[in-house]
Design a protein around this motif. Structure first.
Motif, PDB file in Angstrom:
ATOM      1  N   ALA A 240     -11.958   1.673   5.639  1.00 30.37           N
ATOM      2  CA  ALA A 240     -11.684   0.947   6.873  1.00 30.37           C
ATOM      3  C   ALA A 240     -10.197   0.778   7.137  1.00 30.37           C
ATOM      4  N   VAL A 241      -9.349   1.217   6.206  1.00 28.80           N
ATOM      5  CA  VAL A 241      -7.904   1.018   6.343  1.00 28.80           C
ATOM      6  C   VAL A 241      -7.211   2.382   6.370  1.00 28.80           C
ATOM      7  N   PRO A 242      -6.373   2.661   7.364  1.00 29.87           N
ATOM      8  CA  PRO A 242      -5.635   3.931   7.395  1.00 29.87           C
ATOM      9  C   PRO A 242      -4.750   4.083   6.164  1.00 29.87           C
ATOM     10  N   GLU A 247      -1.788   1.811   1.323  1.00 27.30           N
ATOM     11  CA  GLU A 247      -0.820   1.746   0.222  1.00 27.30           C
ATOM     12  C   GLU A 247      -0.181   0.363   0.139  1.00 27.30           C
ATOM     13  N   THR A 248       0.253  -0.191   1.287  1.00 31.37           N
ATOM     14  CA  THR A 248       0.860  -1.523   1.253  1.00 31.37           C
ATOM     15  C   THR A 248      -0.180  -2.593   0.988  1.00 31.37           C
ATOM     16  N   GLU A 249      -1.407  -2.366   1.430  1.00 32.28           N
ATOM     17  CA  GLU A 249      -2.473  -3.335   1.187  1.00 32.28           C
ATOM     18  C   GLU A 249      -2.748  -3.471  -0.311  1.00 32.28           C
ATOM     19  N   LEU A 250      -2.781  -2.351  -1.014  1.00 29.41           N
ATOM     20  CA  LEU A 250      -3.112  -2.376  -2.436  1.00 29.41           C
ATOM     21  C   LEU A 250      -1.903  -2.631  -3.325  1.00 29.41           C
ATOM     22  N   PHE A 251      -0.764  -2.040  -2.975  1.00 34.10           N
ATOM     23  CA  PHE A 251       0.394  -2.103  -3.867  1.00 34.10           C
ATOM     24  C   PHE A 251       1.467  -3.082  -3.406  1.00 34.10           C
TER      25      PHE A 251
END
Length: 498
Positions: A240-242, A247-251
């Protein structure tokens, strides 16, 4: 205060179960912020407000406050400085820092020196704020339980063991494997038994299954049965996330690392440190992102976007996907090394159509849940309704079943949910266990008359169920005489339930 006001105040202080509502203190020098938080929390908590640290201390002395939300930037003491004082004087109070600025120094000081429970960024959403305070109240309740546990140490090992076991059972109860609803002998029994066995070991797990089969519920049960139970459980839907945001969401990222990065962001891997991260729909990630994810899993560290430093993380990874990852590996669309990294143990959740025995058990539990949410009493499913639910193939699995029951419950006024409240596509799906549309219900081949008979039987079945086997109404609607309708029902073997 007159008697009616006094009675109202007493009733307001009690929850729906008759228990006193928890006290929550909001400390903010902005009146609008105070009122916004009060309106959001007032239904579930007794909310006090204070414009500064001095006024807040007075309220802490007079009330048994469980949670304090405090703005970081205020005249006089900052939120972190005030929380340091609270930690010394009222260490059991759960502390939540609220700020419109993401300053890494504030966050580090808040965690290390002030012992904050969580950091809430402005502008917050009502759902997020309410969920955070609910979690804080639960943490306070568990903390008091642990304090009672320590007192039992003086009573001897047996009392300590009993209280410890009771506390653990309470924590695990919400997402225990037994909470995964299924009928005796369900195909899920083997899946849950295997998941429960591997949960105690710190292995990565890959959960396979169609959308809506309950993969996240199984992942939560694994987390709650693991040694990481006390740590966080963080969920992210990779599909659901581009890629640019995933990358910024996880890291995480550093302020100024790209256009729009106006503040530092802590990634979900860091938030899950010491616990479990659930990577849903990991099969939908791109090859470029798979390389970055593999490095994190191999090295046990993340590097926020725009940062030159890596940060260690201790996280168990549970991944899930509706795709055939082995086929994707063979096709070259999913990295083989990443596949073997996340698939330490593979668990496959069968779709609902392959476990029809579970349908009624799940439907009854969902009906109770939806009934409570809507405030609409329901006592169960009638026999026709059960037959319809059992015969439908549920291509959308449990999610589709829940939506169907919510719709039917809203449209019906009866305590026992009748078949006629279900949608027409479900009623028409009764001609075959694999039928989900009119076209699918037709024989794939054969004489024209045989195929027309199949359609006629389907229409008759749907009409009779919807009209509760009222032959007079059905005959009028279909343009038949009662005798003609009776003959057709006999011809197709359609009979009303006893």
């Amino acid at each position: 205060m007159n008697a009616p006001d006094s009675d109202f105040a007493a009733a307001r202080a009690l929850g729906s179960a008759g228990r006193e509502l928890p006290w929550v203190l909001v400390v903010d020098d902005e009146q609008r912020s105070q009122e916004a938080m009060r309106r959001t929390l007032d239904e579930e908590f007794r909310v006090l407000t204070a414009p500064d640290a001095e006024a807040a201390r007075g309220m802490l002395e007079r009330h048994a406050i469980q949670v304090v939300l405090c703005d970081q930037r205020m005249p006089g003491l900052t939120g972190v400085e005030f929380f340091k004082q609270i930690r010394e004087t009222w260490p059991d109070v759960v502390r939540i820092l609220v700020s419109g600025y993401t300053d890494s120094h504030d966050i580090i000081a808040g965690v290390n020196e002030a012992g904050i429970f969580q950091y809430v960024l402005k502008p917050w959403t009502p759902d997020h704020l309410l969920g955070t305070v609910r979690s804080a109240v639960e943490a306070s309740r568990l903390q008091h339980g642990l304090q009672r546990l320590e007192l039992d140490l003086r009573a001897g090992p047996r009392a300590l063991q009993q209280r410890r076991d009771a506390t653990l059972r309470e924590v695990r109860r919400a997402y225990d494997f037994d909470r995964i609803v299924r009928a005796p002998g369900s195909p899920l029994d083997g899946v849950c038994a295997m998941a429960e066995r591997v949960a105690r070991y710190d292995l990565s797990a890959l959960i396979l299954g169609e959308s809506g089969t309950g993969k996240e519920l199984l992942a939560r049960a694994i987390h709650c049965a693991s040694p990481r139970m006390a740590g966080p459980f963080v969920v992210v839907n990779c599909g659901a996330v581009p890629d640019t945001l995933l990358e910024t969401e996880l890291f995480g990222h550093k302020r100024g690392s790209f256009t729009g990065a106006v503040e530092d962001r802590i990634g979900l891997f860091q938030q899950a440190d010491g616990g479990t991260i659930f990577l849903d729909e990991v099969g939908d990630t791109s090859a470029a992102f798979q390389v970055k994810l593999l490095r994190v899993l191999q090295e046990g560290e993340v590097r926020p976007v725009g940062s030159s430093r890596t940060l260690p993380v201790d996280v168990r990874v549970i991944a899930a996907t509706h795709r055939d990852l082995e086929a994707a590996v063979r096709a070259g669309s999913f990295r083989e090394d990443l596949y073997y990294r996340i698939a330490g143990v593979s668990l496959e959740v069968p779709p609902l159509r392959e476990r029809p025995g579970d349908v009624i058990a799940i439907a009854e539990q969902l009906l109770a849940d939806v009934s409570a949410e809507l405030g609409r009493p329901a006592s169960g499913l009638d026999d026709d309704c059960r037959a319809v639910l059992m015969g439908y193939p549920w291509p959308g699995n449990v999610r589709e079943l829940r939506n169907e029951l919510a719709r039917a419950l809203a449209l019906s006024d009866e305590l026992r949910l009748p078949a006629r409240a279900l949608s027409r596509r479900l009623l028409q799906g009764q001609t075959g266990a694999a039928a989900s549309t009119t076209a699918a219900a037709l024989p794939a081949a054969g004489r024209l008359q045989d195929r027309l008979d199949a359609v006629e039987a389907m229409i008759l079945r749907e009409t009779m169920l919807r009209l509760q086997w009222n032959k007079t109404q059905a005959a009028a609607e279909l343009g038949l005489s009662r005798m003609g309708l009776r003959a057709k029902l006999q011809r197709f073997g359609l009979e009303s339930p006893p």
